[in-house]
Design an enzyme around this catalytic site. Structure first.
Site, short mmCIF file in Angstrom:
data_model
loop_
_atom_site.label_atom_id
_atom_site.label_comp_id
_atom_site.label_asym_id
_atom_site.label_seq_id
_atom_site.Cartn_x
_atom_site.Cartn_y
_atom_site.Cartn_z
N LYS A 115 5.44 90.29 -84.83
CA LYS A 115 6.57 89.32 -84.39
C LYS A 115 7.54 89.28 -84.36
O LYS A 115 8.89 90.53 -83.37
CB LYS A 115 6.61 87.63 -83.92
CG LYS A 115 5.03 87.21 -83.31
CD LYS A 115 5.03 86.16 -82.27
CE LYS A 115 4.25 86.35 -81.17
NZ LYS A 115 3.21 84.97 -81.40
N LYS A 194 -4.50 95.69 -77.36
CA LYS A 194 -5.02 94.37 -78.11
C LYS A 194 -4.80 93.29 -76.25
O LYS A 194 -3.76 93.62 -76.27
CB LYS A 194 -4.49 93.61 -79.01
CG LYS A 194 -5.10 92.02 -79.14
CD LYS A 194 -4.54 91.53 -80.54
CE LYS A 194 -3.74 89.52 -79.50
NZ LYS A 194 -4.49 89.11 -80.08
N LYS A 197 -1.97 87.18 -74.71
CA LYS A 197 -1.18 86.89 -73.17
C LYS A 197 0.21 87.16 -73.58
O LYS A 197 1.02 87.25 -72.50
CB LYS A 197 -1.27 85.05 -73.67
CG LYS A 197 -2.10 84.61 -73.11
CD LYS A 197 -2.45 82.84 -73.78
CE LYS A 197 -3.31 82.84 -74.50
NZ LYS A 197 -4.16 81.99 -75.78
P1 ADP Z 1 -3.54 85.74 -77.29
O1 ADP Z 1 -3.56 87.32 -78.11
O2 ADP Z 1 -4.11 86.81 -76.46
O3 ADP Z 1 -1.78 84.81 -77.48
P2 ADP Z 1 -4.64 83.90 -78.61
O4 ADP Z 1 -3.65 84.23 -80.31
O5 ADP Z 1 -4.06 82.87 -77.91
O6 ADP Z 1 -4.56 84.97 -77.07
O7 ADP Z 1 -6.40 84.31 -79.49
C1 ADP Z 1 -7.28 83.04 -78.98
C2 ADP Z 1 -8.25 83.58 -79.61
O8 ADP Z 1 -8.81 84.31 -79.03
C3 ADP Z 1 -8.72 84.11 -81.34
O9 ADP Z 1 -9.71 83.96 -81.43
C4 ADP Z 1 -8.58 85.26 -81.13
O10 ADP Z 1 -8.77 85.79 -81.51
C5 ADP Z 1 -9.15 85.70 -79.21
N1 ADP Z 1 -8.94 86.82 -79.13
C6 ADP Z 1 -7.19 87.41 -78.50
N2 ADP Z 1 -7.32 88.31 -77.93
C7 ADP Z 1 -8.34 88.51 -78.15
C8 ADP Z 1 -8.91 89.78 -77.91
N3 ADP Z 1 -7.83 91.42 -77.43
N4 ADP Z 1 -9.74 90.46 -78.17
C9 ADP Z 1 -11.02 89.23 -79.10
N5 ADP Z 1 -9.99 88.59 -79.20
C10 ADP Z 1 -8.91 87.80 -78.82
#
Ligand code: ADP
Ligand code: TRP
Length: 316
Positions: A115, A194, A197
Site C-alpha cells: 500500500k 492479482k 477489489k
Molecule cells: P481483495 O484483494 O480483493 O481486497 P481480500 O484481501 O479481502 O481481497 O481477500 C479475501 C480473501 O480472498 C483472502 O483469503 C484472500 O487471500 C483471497 N483472495 C483475494 N484475492 C485473491 C486472488 N486473486 N486469488 C486468490 N485468492 C484471493
C-alpha cells in the site's frame, strides 16, 4: 462429552464486491470442509475501515458480504457467521497483541509495504492490521484458516505474535495454520495482475450475465501461443485440465471463442447462486449476525478472560 472437533475460521473484508478470486481463494476451501469443523465465518468490517471512509458504502458492503456467504451455501446452523465489529473482544485482544510485536516487524508486512509503495498514506490501523487479524483468529482457538496465497504472511505474523505472548505469559493462545489450496494460487484479474477489489480488475462473484461478459471480454490476452493464459487460469478453476483439453485443442489460437466458452461456464456456475442470493433480505442478514455474535462471544469471552488473567489486569 467434550467436543473434539478442530476449529476453522476465515474472514473477508467488507471493502467492496466479492469476486471469483475471493471465492476460489478463501470461500471454496472453507465450504469444502467447514462441516467437519467447529467453523467461524467473519465479516472483517473494522479491517475494511482501514481503506474505506464512506458510511453508506460500508453498511451496504456488510449486507452484501453476508448475503454472499449465505448464497454460496454456508449454512448458518453449521457455521458461526458474525461480524468483527459486533464483538469488542477483537479490538481488545488486538491491542494486547500490538503490544507484543515491534514496529520494524510490522513495517515488513507485504500488505502494508504494497500500500505504501502505491503511494497510499498509511493510517495506523493499516499498520497494525495483522494484529487485529491475529486477534480474530486466536480468540476462537482456531486450528486452520483457509485463505488465498496473499494471506500466508498474515498467518506467519499471527504465529509470531502468539509465540511472543505465550513465551511472556504462558501457553494461553493457540498457533493456527493457514490452509492454501493447491492449484489456486493467486487468481489473475482481467489485467493479469492479482484479482483484487482494490485494483478494479475483477470478475464479480455475483455479477449479472452482462457484467461477466464485459469482464471476460476485457481479459488481456497478449500472451504468445495457442492458449490465452489469463483465460485458461480462470477456466481451470471451473473445470479440470482434462475436461478443458479437448476444448483448448479444438479452439487453438481462437481467443474470442475460448472467452465465449469461459463466459458460458462462469454463467452456469454463478446463475444458481445469484438466484439464491436474490431471495435473501436485509432482515435475514441481521438475524444471522445477531445469532452469530452471541455464539462467537461465548467462545471469545473465555479466551479473553484467560488473556486478562495472564497479563495481570484481572484484579481477582
Ligand atoms: P481483495 O484483494 O480483493 O481486497 P481480500 O484481501 O479481502 O481481497 O481477500 C479475501 C480473501 O480472498 C483472502 O483469503 C484472500 O487471500 C483471497 N483472495 C483475494 N484475492 C485473491 C486472488 N486473486 N486469488 C486468490 N485468492 C484471493
Ligand atoms: N486480511 C484478510 C484479507 O484481506 C481478511 C481477514 C481479516 C481474515 N481477519 C481474518 C482472514 C481472519 C482470515 C482470518 O483477506
Amino acid at each position: 462429552m467434550t467436543n473434539t472437533k478442530k476449529r476453522l475460521l476465515t474472514g473477508l473484508q467488507s471493502s467492496g464486491t466479492l469476486h471469483i478470486g475471493n471465492y476460489f481463494g478463501a470461500l471454496k476451501p472453507f465450504l469444502d470442509i467447514y462441516q467437519d469443523y467447529d467453523s467461524y465465518l467473519m465479516v472483517a468490517d473494522y479491517h475494511a475501515l482501514t481503506s474505506l471512509r464512506d458510511p453508506a458504502q460500508l453498511r451496504q458492503n456488510i449486507f452484501n458480504v453476508v448475503k454472499d456467504y449465505l448464497a454460496v451455501g454456508v449454512d448458518p446452523e453449521k457455521a458461526v457467521i458474525f461480524r468483527q465489529s459486533d464483538n469488542q473482544d477483537h479490538t481488545e485482544l488486538g491491542w494486547v497483541l500490538d503490544c507484543m510485536v515491534t514496529v520494524p516487524f510490522l513495517m515488513q508486512a507485504h500488505s502494508y509495504k504494497a500500500k505504501v509503495d502505491k503511494g497510499i498514506e498509511p493510517n495506523a490501523g493499516l499498520f497494525t492490521y495483522p494484529m487485529l487479524q491475529a486477534a480474530d483468529i486466536t480468540l476462537y482457538d482456531i486450528d486452520v484458516v483457509p485463505v488465498g496465497e496473499d494471506q500466508r504472511q498474515h498467518l506467519e505474523y499471527t504465529r509470531e505474535a502468539v509465540g511472543k505472548f505465550n513465551r511472556a505469559f504462558g501457553e494461553v493462545l493457540k498457533e493456527p495454520k493457514e490452509m492454501i489450496l493447491d492449484g489456486v494460487g493467486i487468481v489473475p484479474g482481467v489485467d493479469g495482475q492479482k484479482m483484487s477489489k482494490s485494483y478494479g480488475n475483477t470478475i464479480p462473484l455475483f455479477g449479472t450475465k452482462e457484467e461477466i461478459e464485459k469482464a471476460v471480454m476485457s481479459i488481456v490476452t497478449d500472451s504468445e501461443g495457442d492458449r490465452p493464459e489469463n483465460v485458461y487460469a480462470i477456466h481451470k478453476l471451473l473445470k479440470s485440465e482434462d475436461e478443458l483439453a479437448p476444448l483448448y485443442e479444438e479452439k487453438k489460437g481462437r481467443y474470442g471463442d475460448l472467452k465465449k466458452a469461459l463466459i458460458e461456464d462462469l454463467e452456469n456456475f454463478i446463475a444458481p447462486m445469484r438466484e439464491k442470493r436474490n431471495q435473501i433480505t436485509d432482515d435475514d442478514v441481521k438475524s444471522v449476525l445477531a445469532e452469530g455474535v452471541a455464539k462467537a462471544k461465548r467462545t471469545s469471552g473465555q479466551t479473553l478472560k484467560k488473556v486478562r488473567e495472564a497479563i495481570g489486569i484481572d484484579l481477582g
